[in-house]
Design a protein around this motif. Structure first.
Motif, PDB file in Angstrom:
ATOM      1  N   ASP A 146      -6.026  12.432   0.997  1.00 19.72           N
ATOM      2  CA  ASP A 146      -4.955  11.485   1.334  1.00 19.72           C
ATOM      3  C   ASP A 146      -5.442  10.305   2.165  1.00 19.72           C
ATOM      4  O   ASP A 146      -4.703   9.336   2.362  1.00 19.72           O
ATOM      5  CB  ASP A 146      -3.801  12.186   2.041  1.00 19.72           C
ATOM      6  N   PHE A 147      -6.676  10.369   2.665  1.00 20.72           N
ATOM      7  CA  PHE A 147      -7.302   9.261   3.399  1.00 20.72           C
ATOM      8  C   PHE A 147      -6.486   8.810   4.614  1.00 20.72           C
ATOM      9  O   PHE A 147      -6.587   7.661   5.043  1.00 20.72           O
ATOM     10  CB  PHE A 147      -7.527   8.053   2.474  1.00 20.72           C
ATOM     11  N   ASN A 148      -5.646   9.687   5.139  1.00 20.88           N
ATOM     12  CA  ASN A 148      -4.756   9.349   6.265  1.00 20.88           C
ATOM     13  C   ASN A 148      -3.740   8.274   5.901  1.00 20.88           C
ATOM     14  O   ASN A 148      -3.187   7.603   6.783  1.00 20.88           O
ATOM     15  CB  ASN A 148      -5.569   8.904   7.490  1.00 20.88           C
ATOM     16  N   TRP A 149      -3.485   8.130   4.606  1.00 22.31           N
ATOM     17  CA  TRP A 149      -2.535   7.114   4.123  1.00 22.31           C
ATOM     18  C   TRP A 149      -1.153   7.401   4.692  1.00 22.31           C
ATOM     19  O   TRP A 149      -0.687   8.539   4.714  1.00 22.31           O
ATOM     20  CB  TRP A 149      -2.482   7.160   2.603  1.00 22.31           C
ATOM     21  N   LEU A 150      -0.503   6.386   5.181  1.00 24.64           N
ATOM     22  CA  LEU A 150       0.855   6.477   5.740  1.00 24.64           C
ATOM     23  C   LEU A 150       0.927   7.348   6.986  1.00 24.64           C
ATOM     24  O   LEU A 150       1.973   7.938   7.280  1.00 24.64           O
ATOM     25  CB  LEU A 150       1.867   7.006   4.708  1.00 24.64           C
ATOM     26  N   ASP A 151      -0.146   7.434   7.746  1.00 24.94           N
ATOM     27  CA  ASP A 151      -0.135   8.337   8.907  1.00 24.94           C
ATOM     28  C   ASP A 151       0.298   7.664  10.204  1.00 24.94           C
ATOM     29  O   ASP A 151       0.231   8.262  11.262  1.00 24.94           O
ATOM     30  CB  ASP A 151      -1.513   8.986   9.091  1.00 24.94           C
ATOM     31  N   GLY A 152       0.751   6.427  10.137  1.00 26.92           N
ATOM     32  CA  GLY A 152       1.231   5.768  11.351  1.00 26.92           C
ATOM     33  C   GLY A 152       0.192   4.915  12.038  1.00 26.92           C
ATOM     34  O   GLY A 152       0.477   4.313  13.074  1.00 26.92           O
ATOM     35  N   THR A 153      -1.023   4.854  11.500  1.00 29.19           N
ATOM     36  CA  THR A 153      -2.047   3.949  12.027  1.00 29.19           C
ATOM     37  C   THR A 153      -2.071   2.674  11.187  1.00 29.19           C
ATOM     38  O   THR A 153      -1.378   2.564  10.169  1.00 29.19           O
ATOM     39  CB  THR A 153      -3.436   4.612  11.985  1.00 29.19           C
ATOM     40  N   LEU A 168      -5.151  10.295  -8.958  1.00 28.18           N
ATOM     41  CA  LEU A 168      -4.033   9.358  -8.999  1.00 28.18           C
ATOM     42  C   LEU A 168      -3.382   9.452 -10.368  1.00 28.18           C
ATOM     43  O   LEU A 168      -4.062   9.411 -11.403  1.00 28.18           O
ATOM     44  CB  LEU A 168      -4.499   7.919  -8.752  1.00 28.18           C
ATOM     45  N   MET A 169      -2.070   9.577 -10.398  1.00 29.50           N
ATOM     46  CA  MET A 169      -1.324   9.599 -11.652  1.00 29.50           C
ATOM     47  C   MET A 169      -0.043   8.805 -11.463  1.00 29.50           C
ATOM     48  O   MET A 169       0.517   8.762 -10.378  1.00 29.50           O
ATOM     49  CB  MET A 169      -1.035  11.043 -12.074  1.00 29.50           C
ATOM     50  N   LEU A 187       0.823  -1.203   0.000  1.00 27.42           N
ATOM     51  CA  LEU A 187       0.000   0.000   0.000  1.00 27.42           C
ATOM     52  C   LEU A 187       0.864   1.262   0.000  1.00 27.42           C
ATOM     53  O   LEU A 187       0.452   2.297  -0.542  1.00 27.42           O
ATOM     54  CB  LEU A 187      -0.945  -0.012   1.200  1.00 27.42           C
ATOM     55  N   ALA A 188       2.048   1.182   0.591  1.00 29.77           N
ATOM     56  CA  ALA A 188       2.984   2.311   0.523  1.00 29.77           C
ATOM     57  C   ALA A 188       3.497   2.487  -0.906  1.00 29.77           C
ATOM     58  O   ALA A 188       3.606   3.620  -1.401  1.00 29.77           O
ATOM     59  CB  ALA A 188       4.144   2.093   1.483  1.00 29.77           C
ATOM     60  N   ILE A 189       3.801   1.376  -1.596  1.00 30.07           N
ATOM     61  CA  ILE A 189       4.229   1.471  -2.998  1.00 30.07           C
ATOM     62  C   ILE A 189       3.118   2.087  -3.838  1.00 30.07           C
ATOM     63  O   ILE A 189       3.364   2.935  -4.698  1.00 30.07           O
ATOM     64  CB  ILE A 189       4.585   0.086  -3.578  1.00 30.07           C
ATOM     65  N   LEU A 190       1.870   1.654  -3.616  1.00 33.01           N
ATOM     66  CA  LEU A 190       0.739   2.201  -4.362  1.00 33.01           C
ATOM     67  C   LEU A 190       0.664   3.722  -4.189  1.00 33.01           C
ATOM     68  O   LEU A 190       0.427   4.456  -5.159  1.00 33.01           O
ATOM     69  CB  LEU A 190      -0.561   1.547  -3.894  1.00 33.01           C
ATOM     70  N   TYR A 191       0.880   4.172  -2.990  1.00 36.18           N
ATOM     71  CA  TYR A 191       0.848   5.615  -2.702  1.00 36.18           C
ATOM     72  C   TYR A 191       1.929   6.349  -3.493  1.00 36.18           C
ATOM     73  O   TYR A 191       1.656   7.339  -4.183  1.00 36.18           O
ATOM     74  CB  TYR A 191       1.042   5.828  -1.205  1.00 36.18           C
ATOM     75  N   PHE A 192       3.168   5.865  -3.411  1.00 31.29           N
ATOM     76  CA  PHE A 192       4.266   6.555  -4.081  1.00 31.29           C
ATOM     77  C   PHE A 192       4.224   6.363  -5.595  1.00 31.29           C
ATOM     78  O   PHE A 192       4.675   7.243  -6.342  1.00 31.29           O
ATOM     79  CB  PHE A 192       5.606   6.076  -3.519  1.00 31.29           C
ATOM     80  N   SER A 193       3.687   5.243  -6.073  1.00 28.52           N
ATOM     81  CA  SER A 193       3.604   4.989  -7.517  1.00 28.52           C
ATOM     82  C   SER A 193       2.575   5.864  -8.202  1.00 28.52           C
ATOM     83  O   SER A 193       2.660   6.101  -9.408  1.00 28.52           O
ATOM     84  CB  SER A 193       3.260   3.510  -7.784  1.00 28.52           C
ATOM     85  N   THR A 194       1.600   6.324  -7.455  1.00 27.68           N
ATOM     86  CA  THR A 194       0.516   7.132  -8.037  1.00 27.68           C
ATOM     87  C   THR A 194       0.545   8.568  -7.522  1.00 27.68           C
ATOM     88  O   THR A 194      -0.478   9.227  -7.476  1.00 27.68           O
ATOM     89  CB  THR A 194      -0.853   6.486  -7.750  1.00 27.68           C
ATOM     90  N   ASN A 195       1.746   9.007  -7.125  1.00 29.98           N
ATOM     91  CA  ASN A 195       1.952  10.404  -6.726  1.00 29.98           C
ATOM     92  C   ASN A 195       1.024  10.795  -5.587  1.00 29.98           C
ATOM     93  O   ASN A 195       0.261  11.770  -5.669  1.00 29.98           O
ATOM     94  CB  ASN A 195       1.753  11.330  -7.929  1.00 29.98           C
ATOM     95  N   GLY A 196       1.122  10.035  -4.494  1.00 30.41           N
ATOM     96  CA  GLY A 196       0.211  10.214  -3.372  1.00 30.41           C
ATOM     97  C   GLY A 196       0.153  11.623  -2.799  1.00 30.41           C
ATOM     98  O   GLY A 196      -0.882  12.041  -2.289  1.00 30.41           O
ATOM     99  N   GLU A 197       1.263  12.355  -2.897  1.00 30.32           N
ATOM    100  CA  GLU A 197       1.271  13.713  -2.359  1.00 30.32           C
ATOM    101  C   GLU A 197       0.323  14.641  -3.114  1.00 30.32           C
ATOM    102  O   GLU A 197      -0.049  15.707  -2.615  1.00 30.32           O
ATOM    103  CB  GLU A 197       2.690  14.281  -2.387  1.00 30.32           C
ATOM    104  N   SER A 198      -0.077  14.220  -4.333  1.00 30.18           N
ATOM    105  CA  SER A 198      -0.990  15.037  -5.133  1.00 30.18           C
ATOM    106  C   SER A 198      -2.414  14.491  -5.137  1.00 30.18           C
ATOM    107  O   SER A 198      -3.265  15.016  -5.870  1.00 30.18           O
ATOM    108  CB  SER A 198      -0.473  15.136  -6.585  1.00 30.18           C
TER     109      SER A 198
END
Length: 277
Positions: free
Chosen positions: A131-138, A172-173, A116-127
């Motif tokens: 963000d759905f709290n993705w990668l927030d430590g939970t 997502l891009m 799920l972390a790869i999915l975030y970075f592969s699809t330009n998660g910062e944009s």
């Protein structure tokens, strides 16, 4: 002989092999403390042959990262980690040092968290729009927001494996990572109306529980993988409004005889669809 006897009396011995003098260390000097000497070894391609260099000491964070990378190379290969800016390297960096949970590789959810972390970075998660709290430590099952509909990680099993991902209309891009095929508990994936490019990898055919896949209204290219035909539980498959080449594989069309009730694609690539666009 007389010389030897005298030297022996003084506590000095003569080595018979080399003829050198050896003075025994007194018990007092053995008990006295001596300054510690750093361990040295001949390492580094730039050192002169025989010239010792001080062995580096790795921090606990670096040791954790090295161990995690060794595990992840068995999943993703080593090449993807050579570029420090690749989605895989960024996922490794986050899970090794940036993730406050510090999940161990032995944890049953470690692989899920990594993918799920790869999915975030592969699809330009910062944009992403949200963000759905993705990668927030939970835990991954907490990565969602709930307005009218719950979006992000929509559902998890009782064992906390992700079963439903909804990231439609969220800017997502980039490309879909092949590792998504290892999320074996997935039943629904909704990624429609984004800017995802590249191809759908053949590993998608490993999602044996998948019942619904929506990737319509993106910029996907290449051929539709025939491995989609392995998904015998698939009921909805929406592929339209992309840039696929070739035709919908016969193995996918055969799913119409099983569970596949909605097969939508662009008319030029599908002659077995119940709707084309």
């Amino acid at each position: 002989v007389m010389v030897a006897l005298c030297l022996t009396a003084l506590g000095i011995s003569i080595s018979s092999s080399e003829g050198s003098l050896k003075t025994p260390v007194s018990s007092t000097s053995q008990q006295s403390s001596a300054p510690s000497i750093p361990q040295i070894e001949n390492v580094g391609s730039g050192s002169t042959e025989g010239e010792p260099s001080v062995s580096p000491t790795l921090s606990p964070t670096m040791i954790r990262k090295v161990k995690i990378r060794q595990e992840l190379e068995l999943i993703s290969g080593f090449e993807v980690f050579e570029d420090p800016l690749s989605p895989h390297s960024m996922a490794l960096e986050w899970i090794a040092s940036g993730d406050s949970l510090q999940v161990q590789t032995s944890d049953t959810h470690f692989l899920q968290r990594y993918i799920l972390a790869i999915l975030y970075f592969s699809t330009n998660g910062e944009s992403w729009t949200d963000d759905f709290n993705w990668l927030d430590g939970t835990h991954e099952c907490e990565w969602y927001i709930e307005n009218v509909l719950r979006r992000g990680v929509r559902e998890c099993s009782t064992e906390r494996f992700v079963t439903n991902i909804g990231l439609e209309t969220n800017n997502l891009m980039g490309m879909l990572p092949s590792e998504i095929g290892l999320l074996e508990h997935l039943k629904i994936v909704t990624l429609s109306n984004n800017k995802i490019g590249g191809t759908i990898s053949s590993e998608i055919g490993q999602l044996k529980r998948l019942a619904k896949l929506e990737v319509n209204k993106n910029s996907l290219t290449g051929e539709i993988p025939s491995t989609l035909g392995n998904l015998v539980m698939l009921e909805f498959l929406w592929l339209h409004d992309n840039f696929f080449t070739g035709e919908v594989p016969a193995a996918v069309c055969d799913l119409r005889k099983v569970e596949l009730d909605r097969l939508w694609a662009d008319c030029e690539v599908c002659d077995c669809c119940d709707a084309c666009f």
